[in-house]
Design an enzyme around this catalytic site. Structure first.
Site, PDB file in Angstrom:
ATOM      1  N   ASP A  73      20.461  18.618 105.956  1.00  0.00           N
ATOM      2  CA  ASP A  73      21.094  17.661 106.858  1.00  0.00           C
ATOM      3  C   ASP A  73      20.760  16.294 106.301  1.00  0.00           C
ATOM      4  O   ASP A  73      19.608  16.020 105.942  1.00  0.00           O
ATOM      5  CB  ASP A  73      20.601  17.809 108.300  1.00  0.00           C
ATOM      6  CG  ASP A  73      21.580  17.105 109.240  1.00  0.00           C
ATOM      7  OD1 ASP A  73      22.781  17.435 109.192  1.00  0.00           O
ATOM      8  OD2 ASP A  73      21.165  16.213 109.999  1.00  0.00           O
ATOM      9  N   PHE A 154      30.705  11.050  97.004  1.00  0.00           N
ATOM     10  CA  PHE A 154      31.416  11.199  98.269  1.00  0.00           C
ATOM     11  C   PHE A 154      30.776  10.290  99.315  1.00  0.00           C
ATOM     12  O   PHE A 154      29.803   9.579  99.035  1.00  0.00           O
ATOM     13  CB  PHE A 154      31.372  12.665  98.731  1.00  0.00           C
ATOM     14  CG  PHE A 154      30.003  13.146  99.181  1.00  0.00           C
ATOM     15  CD1 PHE A 154      29.032  13.460  98.249  1.00  0.00           C
ATOM     16  CD2 PHE A 154      29.701  13.270 100.527  1.00  0.00           C
ATOM     17  CE1 PHE A 154      27.773  13.901  98.659  1.00  0.00           C
ATOM     18  CE2 PHE A 154      28.446  13.716 100.946  1.00  0.00           C
ATOM     19  CZ  PHE A 154      27.478  14.029 100.001  1.00  0.00           C
ATOM     20  N   TYR A 156      29.332   7.666 101.581  1.00  0.00           N
ATOM     21  CA  TYR A 156      29.045   6.231 101.478  1.00  0.00           C
ATOM     22  C   TYR A 156      28.679   5.815 100.045  1.00  0.00           C
ATOM     23  O   TYR A 156      28.263   4.676  99.816  1.00  0.00           O
ATOM     24  CB  TYR A 156      27.897   5.870 102.431  1.00  0.00           C
ATOM     25  CG  TYR A 156      28.213   6.190 103.886  1.00  0.00           C
ATOM     26  CD1 TYR A 156      28.851   5.265 104.705  1.00  0.00           C
ATOM     27  CD2 TYR A 156      27.896   7.438 104.442  1.00  0.00           C
ATOM     28  CE1 TYR A 156      29.155   5.564 106.030  1.00  0.00           C
ATOM     29  CE2 TYR A 156      28.192   7.747 105.763  1.00  0.00           C
ATOM     30  CZ  TYR A 156      28.823   6.806 106.547  1.00  0.00           C
ATOM     31  OH  TYR A 156      29.121   7.106 107.854  1.00  0.00           O
ATOM     32  N   LYS A 177      22.958  10.451  89.486  1.00  0.00           N
ATOM     33  CA  LYS A 177      22.785  10.534  90.954  1.00  0.00           C
ATOM     34  C   LYS A 177      21.955  11.773  91.306  1.00  0.00           C
ATOM     35  O   LYS A 177      21.031  11.703  92.107  1.00  0.00           O
ATOM     36  CB  LYS A 177      24.137  10.585  91.673  1.00  0.00           C
ATOM     37  CG  LYS A 177      23.949  10.711  93.180  1.00  0.00           C
ATOM     38  CD  LYS A 177      25.202  10.932  94.007  1.00  0.00           C
ATOM     39  CE  LYS A 177      24.821  11.183  95.468  1.00  0.00           C
ATOM     40  NZ  LYS A 177      25.907  11.626  96.333  1.00  0.00           N
ATOM     41  N   HIS A 182      18.319  11.426  97.244  1.00  0.00           N
ATOM     42  CA  HIS A 182      17.582  12.005  98.373  1.00  0.00           C
ATOM     43  C   HIS A 182      17.601  13.535  98.291  1.00  0.00           C
ATOM     44  O   HIS A 182      16.608  14.206  98.509  1.00  0.00           O
ATOM     45  CB  HIS A 182      18.208  11.527  99.686  1.00  0.00           C
ATOM     46  CG  HIS A 182      19.723  11.586  99.743  1.00  0.00           C
ATOM     47  ND1 HIS A 182      20.531  11.212  98.687  1.00  0.00           N
ATOM     48  CD2 HIS A 182      20.570  12.020 100.710  1.00  0.00           C
ATOM     49  CE1 HIS A 182      21.791  11.393  99.013  1.00  0.00           C
ATOM     50  NE2 HIS A 182      21.855  11.873 100.239  1.00  0.00           N
ATOM     51  N   ARG A 183      18.760  14.083  97.914  1.00  0.00           N
ATOM     52  CA  ARG A 183      18.922  15.552  97.843  1.00  0.00           C
ATOM     53  C   ARG A 183      18.141  16.125  96.656  1.00  0.00           C
ATOM     54  O   ARG A 183      17.591  17.222  96.737  1.00  0.00           O
ATOM     55  CB  ARG A 183      20.422  15.867  97.733  1.00  0.00           C
ATOM     56  CG  ARG A 183      20.807  17.182  98.336  1.00  0.00           C
ATOM     57  CD  ARG A 183      22.303  17.268  98.595  1.00  0.00           C
ATOM     58  NE  ARG A 183      22.681  16.526  99.773  1.00  0.00           N
ATOM     59  CZ  ARG A 183      23.439  15.444  99.784  1.00  0.00           C
ATOM     60  NH1 ARG A 183      23.946  14.960  98.659  1.00  0.00           N
ATOM     61  NH2 ARG A 183      23.700  14.831 100.906  1.00  0.00           N
TER      62      ARG A 183
END
Ligand code: IMP
Length: 197
Positions: A73, A154, A156, A177, A182-183
């Protein structure tokens, strides 16, 4: 030990799925989607935190499919907006709104604000077949610029510039990226732990 090296990812977001598959390639775990696992129900995200929502998604499928399931999430927290849109990032401009609608709403709310600091957050929950869970949090800090730039990624991505870079997530190469996001961080923490399951 985790006998099956198969992990179901509890998401229908095709961009997230593709990023997670790419981040986890070479990890020894085969990532399969809910549809590939024969799970077609929608799970409502009723939690107030990323942790609650991630746990909700992973656990409900793990209990029904009797296997290991992980869910991410995630969302964007903007300092000047009291950390909104947060868990509402996907629904920020209403159900079914496009990424561009969300970006436009964000830029409108930030008009005239000088504090542009923001962070992406990803919380991964991994549920065992019995519904017990572990969660892992990853964050990437940066700023929101005035107008979108770039076509990769994708959500923001076109208005988010990570710290230490001058390009947006949508201008950076996918591999970059996926190495700083964060992921990437939440996934790395998860991998460390689940290899000992
Ligand atoms: P959820 O995790 O499926 O609830 O959706 C999270 C929402 O946060 C997405 O629909 C995007 O709008 C946003 N988001 C999460 N991660 C990213 C990212 O890596 N880039 C851009 N937007 C993101």
């Amino acid at each position: 030990m985790l006998t099956t090296k198969m992990l179901i990812i509890a998401s229908n977001n095709k961009h997230k799925i593709s990023e997670l598959k790419s981040i986890l390639s070479g990890s020894g775990f085969k990532v399969i989607t809910m549809a590939e696992a024969g799970f077609f129900h929608n799970i409502e995200e009723t939690g107030n935190t990323f942790e609650e929502n991630a746990v909700l998604k992973a656990r409900s499928i793990a209990l029904q499919k009797h296997t290991f399931v992980f869910a991410d999430d995630s969302g964007l927290e903007v300092e000047a907006l009291d950390y909104r849109p947060g868990v509402y990032s996907a629904r920020y401009a209403g159900e079914g709104a496009s990424d561009m609608d969300k970006i436009n709403k964000l830029l409108h709310e930030l008009k005239g604000k000088t504090n542009r600091r923001a962070r992406f957050v990803s919380v991964i929950a991994i549920s065992r077949p019995d519904g017990s869970v572990d969660t892992f949090r990853g964050e990437v800090h940066g700023k929101i610029i005035d107008a979108p730039r770039g076509i990769n990624g994708f959500g923001y991505d076109p208005v988010f510039v990570p710290e230490g870079y001058d390009k947006t997530f949508a201008e950076l190469e996918e591999a970059i990226k996926n190495s700083i996001s964060h992921r990437a961080k939440s996934t790395a923490k998860m991998l460390k732990v689940i290899s000992s399951y």
